[in-house]
Design a protein around this motif. Sequence first.
Motif, mmCIF file in Angstrom:
data_model
loop_
_atom_site.group_PDB
_atom_site.id
_atom_site.type_symbol
_atom_site.label_atom_id
_atom_site.label_comp_id
_atom_site.label_asym_id
_atom_site.label_seq_id
_atom_site.Cartn_x
_atom_site.Cartn_y
_atom_site.Cartn_z
ATOM 1 N N SER A 129 0.832 -1.208 0.000
ATOM 2 C CA SER A 129 0.000 0.000 0.000
ATOM 3 C C SER A 129 0.866 1.258 0.000
ATOM 4 O O SER A 129 0.603 2.206 -0.737
ATOM 5 C CB SER A 129 -0.923 0.026 1.222
ATOM 6 O OG SER A 129 -1.891 -0.973 1.128
ATOM 7 N N ASN A 164 -4.255 -9.441 -4.123
ATOM 8 C CA ASN A 164 -5.534 -9.372 -4.834
ATOM 9 C C ASN A 164 -6.726 -9.405 -3.891
ATOM 10 O O ASN A 164 -7.752 -8.790 -4.173
ATOM 11 C CB ASN A 164 -5.641 -10.509 -5.853
ATOM 12 C CG ASN A 164 -4.660 -10.356 -6.991
ATOM 13 O OD1 ASN A 164 -4.126 -9.279 -7.235
ATOM 14 N ND2 ASN A 164 -4.400 -11.442 -7.696
ATOM 15 N N ASP A 165 -6.602 -10.101 -2.764
ATOM 16 C CA ASP A 165 -7.710 -10.226 -1.818
ATOM 17 C C ASP A 165 -7.769 -9.100 -0.793
ATOM 18 O O ASP A 165 -8.792 -8.932 -0.135
ATOM 19 C CB ASP A 165 -7.620 -11.561 -1.062
ATOM 20 C CG ASP A 165 -7.848 -12.769 -1.963
ATOM 21 O OD1 ASP A 165 -8.360 -12.595 -3.090
ATOM 22 O OD2 ASP A 165 -7.488 -13.888 -1.539
ATOM 23 N N SER A 166 -6.682 -8.331 -0.640
ATOM 24 C CA SER A 166 -6.606 -7.418 0.505
ATOM 25 C C SER A 166 -6.508 -5.944 0.168
ATOM 26 O O SER A 166 -6.834 -5.112 1.017
ATOM 27 C CB SER A 166 -5.385 -7.784 1.361
ATOM 28 O OG SER A 166 -5.476 -9.121 1.787
ATOM 29 N N GLN A 186 -7.257 -2.484 -2.038
ATOM 30 C CA GLN A 186 -8.157 -1.801 -2.973
ATOM 31 C C GLN A 186 -7.735 -0.360 -3.126
ATOM 32 O O GLN A 186 -7.345 0.253 -2.138
ATOM 33 C CB GLN A 186 -9.599 -1.866 -2.460
ATOM 34 C CG GLN A 186 -10.175 -3.259 -2.409
ATOM 35 C CD GLN A 186 -10.269 -3.903 -3.768
ATOM 36 O OE1 GLN A 186 -10.573 -3.230 -4.757
ATOM 37 N NE2 GLN A 186 -9.993 -5.190 -3.845
ATOM 38 N N PRO A 187 -7.814 0.223 -4.315
ATOM 39 C CA PRO A 187 -8.027 -0.487 -5.575
ATOM 40 C C PRO A 187 -6.848 -1.402 -5.884
ATOM 41 O O PRO A 187 -5.833 -1.366 -5.193
ATOM 42 C CB PRO A 187 -8.145 0.642 -6.602
ATOM 43 C CG PRO A 187 -7.440 1.810 -5.991
ATOM 44 C CD PRO A 187 -7.567 1.647 -4.506
ATOM 45 N N GLN A 188 -6.980 -2.199 -6.912
ATOM 46 C CA GLN A 188 -5.949 -3.181 -7.265
ATOM 47 C C GLN A 188 -4.640 -2.482 -7.637
ATOM 48 O O GLN A 188 -4.601 -1.697 -8.575
ATOM 49 C CB GLN A 188 -6.434 -4.011 -8.462
ATOM 50 C CG GLN A 188 -5.488 -5.106 -8.873
ATOM 51 C CD GLN A 188 -5.413 -6.214 -7.859
ATOM 52 O OE1 GLN A 188 -6.425 -6.731 -7.430
ATOM 53 N NE2 GLN A 188 -4.229 -6.605 -7.488
ATOM 54 N N TYR A 213 -4.455 5.411 -8.936
ATOM 55 C CA TYR A 213 -5.768 5.575 -8.304
ATOM 56 C C TYR A 213 -5.655 5.637 -6.785
ATOM 57 O O TYR A 213 -6.302 4.888 -6.063
ATOM 58 C CB TYR A 213 -6.696 4.427 -8.717
ATOM 59 C CG TYR A 213 -6.811 4.276 -10.209
ATOM 60 C CD1 TYR A 213 -7.444 5.257 -10.976
ATOM 61 C CD2 TYR A 213 -6.243 3.191 -10.852
ATOM 62 C CE1 TYR A 213 -7.546 5.129 -12.347
ATOM 63 C CE2 TYR A 213 -6.345 3.051 -12.229
ATOM 64 C CZ TYR A 213 -6.987 4.027 -12.974
ATOM 65 O OH TYR A 213 -7.073 3.904 -14.328
ATOM 66 N N TYR A 231 -4.499 3.750 -1.764
ATOM 67 C CA TYR A 231 -4.598 2.299 -1.729
ATOM 68 C C TYR A 231 -4.672 1.862 -0.273
ATOM 69 O O TYR A 231 -3.922 2.334 0.555
ATOM 70 C CB TYR A 231 -3.374 1.659 -2.407
ATOM 71 C CG TYR A 231 -3.388 1.900 -3.895
ATOM 72 C CD1 TYR A 231 -3.872 0.946 -4.758
ATOM 73 C CD2 TYR A 231 -2.931 3.100 -4.415
ATOM 74 C CE1 TYR A 231 -3.911 1.177 -6.122
ATOM 75 C CE2 TYR A 231 -2.966 3.339 -5.773
ATOM 76 C CZ TYR A 231 -3.454 2.377 -6.637
ATOM 77 O OH TYR A 231 -3.508 2.615 -7.982
ATOM 78 N N TYR A 232 -5.616 0.972 0.020
ATOM 79 C CA TYR A 232 -5.829 0.492 1.394
ATOM 80 C C TYR A 232 -5.605 -0.990 1.476
ATOM 81 O O TYR A 232 -6.007 -1.728 0.630
ATOM 82 C CB TYR A 232 -7.258 0.782 1.852
ATOM 83 C CG TYR A 232 -7.592 2.247 1.837
ATOM 84 C CD1 TYR A 232 -7.192 3.064 2.870
ATOM 85 C CD2 TYR A 232 -8.324 2.784 0.786
ATOM 86 C CE1 TYR A 232 -7.522 4.415 2.871
ATOM 87 C CE2 TYR A 232 -8.651 4.135 0.781
ATOM 88 C CZ TYR A 232 -8.243 4.954 1.823
ATOM 89 O OH TYR A 232 -8.566 6.272 1.815
#
Length: 94
Positions: free
Chosen positions: A23, A61-63, A65-67, A90, A93-94
């Motif tokens: 992140s 991919n699971d954790s 967002q955004p990718q 974007y 990111y978190y």
Amino acid sequence: MERDTTDIEYREKVTDTFLKTVSAFSNGTGGKSIFGITDRRETVGLSNPEKSALQIENKINDSIQPQPQYRISIDTEHHTVTLKVEEGPYKPYY
């Protein structure tokens, strides 16, 4: 001896704590994490780098967002995995 910097990190093994770094790299200017290397830059390798690479990919991919934009490469000689994270377009990111 070179230690972690703002754009490179060394990790002995795969744990969930690397997700914070992904992140941070995405929210910053990018960077890379190398798994299978200690903070003192000693190569210890991973027991199964292919499985570790898949774990890293799935966790991201699971954790997050955004990718985030990233690439994973495996060094079969040293049994290490390198994760290169690009600066994200974007943010945040978190």
